[in-house]
Design an enzyme around this catalytic site. Structure first.
Site, mmCIF file in Angstrom:
data_model
loop_
_atom_site.group_PDB
_atom_site.id
_atom_site.type_symbol
_atom_site.label_atom_id
_atom_site.label_comp_id
_atom_site.label_asym_id
_atom_site.label_seq_id
_atom_site.Cartn_x
_atom_site.Cartn_y
_atom_site.Cartn_z
ATOM 1 N N GLU A 186 -5.562 -8.145 -1.422
ATOM 2 C CA GLU A 186 -6.269 -7.968 -0.148
ATOM 3 C C GLU A 186 -7.718 -7.634 -0.444
ATOM 4 O O GLU A 186 -8.002 -6.758 -1.266
ATOM 5 C CB GLU A 186 -5.701 -6.817 0.684
ATOM 6 N N GLU A 194 0.822 -1.219 0.000
ATOM 7 C CA GLU A 194 0.000 0.000 0.000
ATOM 8 C C GLU A 194 0.854 1.266 0.000
ATOM 9 O O GLU A 194 0.820 2.064 0.929
ATOM 10 C CB GLU A 194 -0.947 0.021 1.206
HETATM 11 P P1 P53 Z 1 -7.222 -3.457 9.332
HETATM 12 C C1 P53 Z 1 -6.521 0.883 6.696
HETATM 13 C C2 P53 Z 1 -5.798 1.103 7.839
HETATM 14 C C3 P53 Z 1 -4.610 0.439 8.035
HETATM 15 C C4 P53 Z 1 -4.143 -0.443 7.075
HETATM 16 O O1 P53 Z 1 -6.909 -3.238 7.800
HETATM 17 C C5 P53 Z 1 -4.862 -0.648 5.925
HETATM 18 C C6 P53 Z 1 -6.080 -0.007 5.730
HETATM 19 C C7 P53 Z 1 -6.964 -0.262 4.568
HETATM 20 O O2 P53 Z 1 -6.520 -0.099 3.343
HETATM 21 O O3 P53 Z 1 -4.373 -1.415 4.959
HETATM 22 C C8 P53 Z 1 -4.434 -2.790 4.774
HETATM 23 O O4 P53 Z 1 -6.313 -4.531 9.807
HETATM 24 C C9 P53 Z 1 -3.109 -3.383 5.141
HETATM 25 C C10 P53 Z 1 -3.212 -4.559 6.069
HETATM 26 C C11 P53 Z 1 -4.413 -4.417 6.964
HETATM 27 C C12 P53 Z 1 -5.668 -4.381 6.115
HETATM 28 O O5 P53 Z 1 -5.617 -3.281 5.253
HETATM 29 O O6 P53 Z 1 -6.960 -2.151 9.989
HETATM 30 O O7 P53 Z 1 -2.281 -3.673 4.061
HETATM 31 O O8 P53 Z 1 -2.009 -4.662 6.769
HETATM 32 O O9 P53 Z 1 -4.496 -5.394 7.954
HETATM 33 C C13 P53 Z 1 -6.953 -4.296 6.902
HETATM 34 O O10 P53 Z 1 -8.655 -3.886 9.410
#
Ligand code: P53
Length: 473
Positions: free
Chosen positions: A373, A178
């Site tokens: 993802e 990301e």
């Molecule tokens: P979680 C939001 C906030 C933080 C990470 O997020 C994020 C996002 C959404 O894009 O990115 C990805 O665990 C990331 C993962 C993460 C997943 O989203 O906050 O690449 O590491 O776990 C889901 O619900």
């Protein structure tokens, strides 16, 4: 139209959210290892200077789900579902504990040798992220994170070591998770601690430039080490930003906001800074420092494929008053879309948005896409040794349908890895309670629990989806 025969079905995790064992085998501290969980985490992410001086009662990454020790039994379960691909990341500080060493840490290298061998045993292709929110902490405190050009050199050394070591085990690589997260949570994405009196955009885009150069250097190293056998990808936190209304100013605003996300991929995929950046940087008072040779490097070493995460679309208005209603529960602020429902964490659920995003990404880059993802973070209840997670099945079914529609639209798609295929620590909230998995892990927000694994209802459902290559959803 059906998916291609060798479509890569699977699941994804990240080292810092799964492995635990944060000091085992000579591992150094990652920036994420000093982050707490719950509300404190969100606050910490935006005030990282405070974090360095604070002791919290719980650090979820320190033990996580102990994947470091349980990977064999977990991969066996993935194989049982029929996974063709498993996405994880290499923890940079396992390989270079401080980040600036000249020689790697052998115990760290051995761990991933064993992990990838375990995947190979089942014919599961690893898909490996080099940097997933876990830049070595030492590089943050001693060097200032990615604002410092020195990190390019450290990252390049790290990339070369792991490419060389795993060239017979790993084909698919992602350079930065990301990468656009740098703009939204700069500490996560770039280890950036930005003073209040600094021009934050200047710091962020300079750090972005360093990562873009580092990404190209990694691609260059990949070509030198393994020719065209490696597939190198970029990774975007995707999700189309919609206009709030059909007012032309709203549409223009959404175009501009989308460009700001695409910016990273425009450079990584097309190999040059897009023309809109001249005005964007001027308006943000950003002056990039580039070195001679940077531009030709970016041009010469673009990525082979475009990977992305997709959870939600977003919504923006040109009217500052309306936009003031933006919610920032997610890393990406968004207005409420009246046509969508939201998850328990307020993330708006938009399967059609996935098809929109895929069409736009493919139109723009004309390179194969990879969904790395997607999934639903929800509270699960373990009852009689399982979880009846029909809500998760519904979410995924709706998204997979739209994914297949997009393929029918002509989009070239390599694979799909659902996020958190086994329950792991949430990146944004640090909670265990926010679960994404097909496999339940008995561990709570405080790190208590047996750690035992249980198959949820979605486990058998996904197994069938893979078996039928998506024809039986
Ligand atoms: P979680 C939001 C906030 C933080 C990470 O997020 C994020 C996002 C959404 O894009 O990115 C990805 O665990 C990331 C993962 C993460 C997943 O989203 O906050 O690449 O590491 O776990 C889901 O619900």
């Amino acid at each position: 139209m059906p998916l291609q025969k060798d479509f890569l079905w699977g699941g994804a995790v990240a080292a810092n959210q799964a492995e635990g064992a944060y000091k085992k085998g000579g591992k150094g501290m990652a920036l994420v290892d000093i982050l707490p969980s719950g509300k404190e985490r969100w606050d910490a992410l935006f005030h990282p200077n405070k974090v360095l001086e604070t002791t919290y009662h719980h650090y979820p990454s320190h033990e996580a789900i102990d994947f470091y020790h349980s990977y064999k039994e977990d991969i066996k379960l993935f194989a049982e579902m029929g996974f063709k691909v498993f996405r994880t990341s290499i923890s940079w500080p396992r390989i270079f504990p401080n980040g600036d060493e000249l020689e790697p840490n052998e115990a760290g290298l051995q761990f991933y040798d064993d992990l990838f061998a375990e995947c190979q045993k089942y014919g599961i292709e690893p898909l490996v992220t080099l940097n997933h929110f876990d830049t070595p902490l030492y590089l943050v405190t001693e060097y200032g994170g990615w604002r410092n050009r020195k990190l390019v050199e450290f990252y390049e050394r790290y990339a070369k070591v792991v490419f060389e070591r795993y060239k017979d085990k790993v084909k698919y690589w992602l350079t930065f998770n990301e990468i656009n997260m740098l703009l939204h949570i700069p500490f996560f994405g770039g280890g950036l601690i930005i003073d209040e009196d600094e021009n934050a955009d200047q710091v962020k885009f300079q750090a972005a430039h360093h990562q873009l150069v580092a990404s190209s250097l990694a691609t260059k190293a990949a070509r030198e080490i393994n020719g065209d056998k490696f597939m190198i990808g970029c990774m975007l936190a995707a999700g189309e930003i919609y206009p709030y209304s059909c007012h032309p100013e709203d549409l223009l605003k959404s175009v501009k906001e989308n460009q700001k996300q695409y910016f990273f991929i425009d450079v990584q995929s097309r190999g040059a800074y897009p023309s809109y950046t001249t005005r964007m940087f001027r308006e943000l008072n950003v002056e990039l420092k580039m070195k001679e040779g940077d531009e030709s490097l970016l041009k010469e070493y673009p990525v082979d494929f475009i990977s992305f995460s997709y959870y939600s679309s977003r919504l923006t208005s040109a009217d500052p008053e309306i936009n003031a209603g933006e919610k920032s529960g997610n890393a990406f602020g968004s207005l409420d879309n009246p046509h969508l429902e939201a998850s328990e964490w307020g993330w708006q659920i938009d399967p059609v948005g996935l098809r929109v995003t895929m069409n736009n990404l493919y139109d723009r880059y004309q390179k194969p896409l990879f969904i790395v993802e997607n999934g639903l973070g929800a509270v699960d209840k373990l009852e009689n040794g399982t979880v009846a997670d029909d809500y998760r099945i519904d979410y995924m079914r709706d998204h997979l349908k739209q994914m297949i529609e997009a393929v029918d639209d002509g989009v070239e798609l390599l694979g799909y890895t659902s996020w958190g295929c086994i329950d792991i620590v949430s990146a944004g909230s640090g909670e265990m309670k926010k679960r994404y998995g097909f496999i339940y892990v008995d561990r709570d927000n405080e790190g208590n629990g047996t750690g035992k694994r249980y198959k949820k209802k979605s486990f058998d459902w996904y197994k069938k989806v893979i078996e039928t290559n998506g024809t039986d959803l």
